[in-house]
Scaffold this motif. Structure first.
Motif, PDB file in Angstrom:
ATOM      1  N   THR A 184       0.860  -1.181   0.000  1.00  0.00           N
ATOM      2  CA  THR A 184       0.000   0.000   0.000  1.00  0.00           C
ATOM      3  C   THR A 184       0.892   1.226   0.000  1.00  0.00           C
ATOM      4  O   THR A 184       2.094   1.125   0.254  1.00  0.00           O
ATOM      5  CB  THR A 184      -0.965  -0.004   1.212  1.00  0.00           C
ATOM      6  N   TYR A 215      -2.749   3.863  -3.046  1.00  0.00           N
ATOM      7  CA  TYR A 215      -2.745   2.541  -3.665  1.00  0.00           C
ATOM      8  C   TYR A 215      -3.302   1.515  -2.691  1.00  0.00           C
ATOM      9  O   TYR A 215      -2.741   1.284  -1.625  1.00  0.00           O
ATOM     10  CB  TYR A 215      -1.324   2.180  -4.119  1.00  0.00           C
ATOM     11  N   MET A 241      -3.896  -2.156  -3.009  1.00  0.00           N
ATOM     12  CA  MET A 241      -3.507  -3.167  -3.979  1.00  0.00           C
ATOM     13  C   MET A 241      -4.528  -4.252  -4.302  1.00  0.00           C
ATOM     14  O   MET A 241      -4.598  -4.667  -5.443  1.00  0.00           O
ATOM     15  CB  MET A 241      -2.159  -3.783  -3.613  1.00  0.00           C
ATOM     16  N   GLY A 279      -7.515  -3.823  -4.715  1.00  0.00           N
ATOM     17  CA  GLY A 279      -8.668  -3.204  -5.344  1.00  0.00           C
ATOM     18  C   GLY A 279      -9.782  -3.023  -4.325  1.00  0.00           C
ATOM     19  O   GLY A 279      -9.535  -3.014  -3.126  1.00  0.00           O
ATOM     20  N   LYS A 336      -8.643   0.917 -10.699  1.00  0.00           N
ATOM     21  CA  LYS A 336      -8.606  -0.503 -10.342  1.00  0.00           C
ATOM     22  C   LYS A 336      -8.047  -0.719  -8.927  1.00  0.00           C
ATOM     23  O   LYS A 336      -8.651  -1.414  -8.118  1.00  0.00           O
ATOM     24  CB  LYS A 336      -7.783  -1.286 -11.363  1.00  0.00           C
ATOM     25  N   SER A 337      -6.901  -0.154  -8.636  1.00  0.00           N
ATOM     26  CA  SER A 337      -6.308  -0.252  -7.297  1.00  0.00           C
ATOM     27  C   SER A 337      -5.910   1.115  -6.764  1.00  0.00           C
ATOM     28  O   SER A 337      -5.137   1.211  -5.825  1.00  0.00           O
ATOM     29  CB  SER A 337      -5.076  -1.150  -7.320  1.00  0.00           C
ATOM     30  N   GLY A 391      -7.456  -3.500   2.941  1.00  0.00           N
ATOM     31  CA  GLY A 391      -6.597  -3.904   1.827  1.00  0.00           C
ATOM     32  C   GLY A 391      -5.285  -4.504   2.300  1.00  0.00           C
ATOM     33  O   GLY A 391      -4.819  -5.514   1.761  1.00  0.00           O
TER      34      GLY A 391
END
Length: 144
Positions: free
Chosen positions: A74, A86, A88, A90, A108-109, A131
């Protein structure tokens, strides 16, 4: 199949120095806050990935195609247009959290926000923790 190298790799650049050099004053201030915030949330020390990603932790991925590599678990990047965070894995059914977060857009992420003042930091903590936990449960991970 030939394996290509991941272009985003850890670098020796100091995350603190990188953030201090961000020109936009709001992005710089938010980046300074996120440096310690992500460290508190993850328990990991920040490391630069490529020229502009501040990452926390590392995980190993391997695709069905045979491509494999390592990437940050992340992190964030204080870009000119917005802050990019970020997440990761998603957003596997994070619609309830995202609805409570505040002004944002998702990729997406990636989570795109204009400034930290636009969002609820406690909800962001829930998203990052979710996440981060998912990545640790489903991939080989380690502190960076």
């Amino acid at each position: 199949m030939a394996k290509s190298d991941n272009k985003t790799k850890p670098t020796p650049v100091s995350p603190t120095e990188f953030v201090a050099a961000v020109e936009h004053p709001t992005r710089r201030a938010d980046g300074e806050k996120l440096l310690g915030w992500f460290e508190e949330v993850t328990g990991y020390t920040p490391r630069m990935w490529g020229p502009s990603l501040v990452g926390y932790g590392r995980y190993h991925y391997k695709y069905d195609s045979g491509r494999e590599g390592d990437m940050l678990i992340t992190g964030f990047s204080p870009r000119k247009a917005n802050l990019v965070l970020y997440i990761m894995p998603g957003y596997r059914d994070m619609s309830d959290k995202l609805a409570r977060l505040g002004k944002h857009k998702v990729g997406k992420s990636c989570l795109y926000i204009n400034k930290l003042a636009d969002i609820d930091m406690e909800v962001l903590r829930e998203i990052v923790e979710d996440g981060f936990s998912y990545m640790k449960e489903n991939y080989d991970t380690w502190p960076e």
